[in-house]
Design an enzyme around this catalytic site. Sequence first.
Site, short mmCIF file in Angstrom:
data_model
loop_
_atom_site.label_atom_id
_atom_site.label_comp_id
_atom_site.label_asym_id
_atom_site.label_seq_id
_atom_site.Cartn_x
_atom_site.Cartn_y
_atom_site.Cartn_z
N ALA A 66 40.24 29.57 39.21
CA ALA A 66 40.34 30.26 40.49
C ALA A 66 40.42 31.76 40.22
CB ALA A 66 41.60 29.80 41.23
N GLY A 110 40.73 25.98 37.55
CA GLY A 110 39.82 25.47 38.58
C GLY A 110 38.43 25.14 38.04
N GLU A 113 38.81 21.75 36.71
CA GLU A 113 39.01 20.86 37.85
C GLU A 113 37.70 20.61 38.58
OE1 GLU A 113 42.13 23.45 39.27
OE2 GLU A 113 43.57 21.80 39.18
N GLU A 133 47.06 27.26 34.05
CA GLU A 133 47.80 27.76 35.21
C GLU A 133 49.26 28.06 34.89
OE1 GLU A 133 45.71 25.17 35.25
OE2 GLU A 133 44.44 25.24 37.04
N1 CAA Z 1 39.93 35.25 37.82
C1 CAA Z 1 39.45 36.52 38.00
N2 CAA Z 1 38.83 37.19 37.00
C2 CAA Z 1 38.67 36.58 35.82
C3 CAA Z 1 39.14 35.27 35.58
C4 CAA Z 1 39.82 34.60 36.65
N3 CAA Z 1 40.28 33.34 36.53
N4 CAA Z 1 38.85 34.92 34.32
C5 CAA Z 1 38.22 35.99 33.77
N5 CAA Z 1 38.09 36.99 34.68
C6 CAA Z 1 37.48 38.31 34.50
C7 CAA Z 1 38.37 39.20 33.67
O1 CAA Z 1 39.35 39.81 34.49
C8 CAA Z 1 37.38 40.19 33.13
O2 CAA Z 1 37.08 41.13 34.15
P1 CAA Z 1 37.06 42.71 33.81
O3 CAA Z 1 35.94 42.86 32.80
O4 CAA Z 1 36.77 43.32 35.14
O5 CAA Z 1 38.39 43.02 33.25
C9 CAA Z 1 36.12 39.34 32.92
O6 CAA Z 1 36.30 38.18 33.72
C10 CAA Z 1 35.94 38.89 31.49
O7 CAA Z 1 37.12 38.24 31.08
P2 CAA Z 1 37.92 38.61 29.72
O8 CAA Z 1 37.72 40.04 29.38
O9 CAA Z 1 39.32 38.13 29.86
O10 CAA Z 1 37.10 37.71 28.68
P3 CAA Z 1 37.62 37.09 27.30
O11 CAA Z 1 36.42 36.52 26.63
O12 CAA Z 1 38.48 38.06 26.59
O13 CAA Z 1 38.61 35.87 27.74
C11 CAA Z 1 39.22 33.93 29.03
C12 CAA Z 1 38.09 34.76 28.40
C13 CAA Z 1 40.09 33.29 27.91
C14 CAA Z 1 38.57 32.83 29.84
C15 CAA Z 1 40.11 34.83 29.91
O14 CAA Z 1 39.27 35.54 30.80
C16 CAA Z 1 41.13 34.09 30.73
O15 CAA Z 1 42.14 33.67 30.21
N6 CAA Z 1 40.88 33.90 32.05
C17 CAA Z 1 41.80 33.31 32.97
C18 CAA Z 1 41.86 31.82 32.81
C19 CAA Z 1 42.89 31.21 33.74
O16 CAA Z 1 44.07 31.47 33.66
N7 CAA Z 1 42.42 30.36 34.69
C20 CAA Z 1 43.27 29.66 35.60
C21 CAA Z 1 43.24 30.32 36.93
S1 CAA Z 1 44.40 29.59 38.06
C22 CAA Z 1 43.59 28.28 38.75
O17 CAA Z 1 42.49 27.94 38.40
C23 CAA Z 1 44.35 27.57 39.85
C24 CAA Z 1 43.82 26.22 40.21
O18 CAA Z 1 44.16 25.22 39.60
C25 CAA Z 1 42.90 26.06 41.31
#
Ligand code: CAA
Length: 259
Positions: A66, A110, A113, A133
């Site tokens: 998400a 998500g 999921e 999460e």
């Molecule tokens: N939401 C919004 N933006 C996101 C994102 C997310 N879930 N995941 C990545 N991005 C964005 C980053 O902010 C970044 O944007 P900027 O360049 O503007 O800063 C861009 O995508 C590239 O990401 P990274 O620089 O972080 O890339 P990386 O290769 O270093 O890392 C990653 C990759 C490990 C996937 C890391 O991006 C990450 O940990 N993302 C979040 C994952 C997460 O926590 N997901 C769970 C969300 S909660 C959810 O999903 C609730 C539910 O159950 C419905």
Amino acid sequence: TVTYEHILLEHRDTVGLITLNRPEALNALCDTLTKELTDALERLEVDERIGAIVITGSPKAFGAGADIKEMQPKSFADVYLEDFITSTWEAPAKSRKPVIAAVAGFALGGGAELAMMCDFIIAADTAKFGQPEITIGILPGAGGTQRLTRSVGKAKAMDLVLTGRMIDAEEAERIGLVARVVPAEELLTEALAAAEKIAAFSRPAVLMAKEAVNSAFETPLAEGLRFERRLFHAAFATDGQAEGMSAFLDKRRPEFNNR
Ligand code: CAA
């Protein structure tokens, strides 16, 4: 054809191909993306030419979850009143046509999921799955505690949901989360081939088979078996049964008319 902002929708003959296309955010599932995905799936659902659907992402990410930027300012009342997030997200799980997730790179939160809402997952050897999460102060909210647990059992589900750790494609296959692992460069070809194969079978039989397998997750065994038998009997009222069995006995390829 329709044009979307964050996804691509293509008709590959009998297969509907949806590509999540928001590379700047690793396919984070923002509100617009999920609405577009729902719209595309609804279109494919009523399109008679389409017999199966593939959902894929990019080589780097199927979906990073998400959209954290969108979620960050939300209050309890916001998410409760809009029933965030499943109200817009159940589309793949609601589709009656088979949906295959073709996953390369990150499938997190998500994103994982969403993949689990599909009927089965074909993973590239680069795929990484996780429910992170917990690391941002919440818990899975689109089936991650339920579909994951049903698919891999309590030990692995608790491990993944409570630690937020990522698993690679090999571990995902070993624990039964994914159906097959293929080399990354063959992912789309394999997924499209599987979908084309399904789309060529008798459509009523395919839809009944999907419905019957899904009932295994919703009903006690005796009810599930009864439901399966009723559908099995119903299949004998289809053109597909007549054609499929005649073709086998005539030693020729069946030609199904989807009736
Ligand atoms: N939401 C919004 N933006 C996101 C994102 C997310 N879930 N995941 C990545 N991005 C964005 C980053 O902010 C970044 O944007 P900027 O360049 O503007 O800063 C861009 O995508 C590239 O990401 P990274 O620089 O972080 O890339 P990386 O290769 O270093 O890392 C990653 C990759 C490990 C996937 C890391 O991006 C990450 O940990 N993302 C979040 C994952 C997460 O926590 N997901 C769970 C969300 S909660 C959810 O999903 C609730 C539910 O159950 C419905």
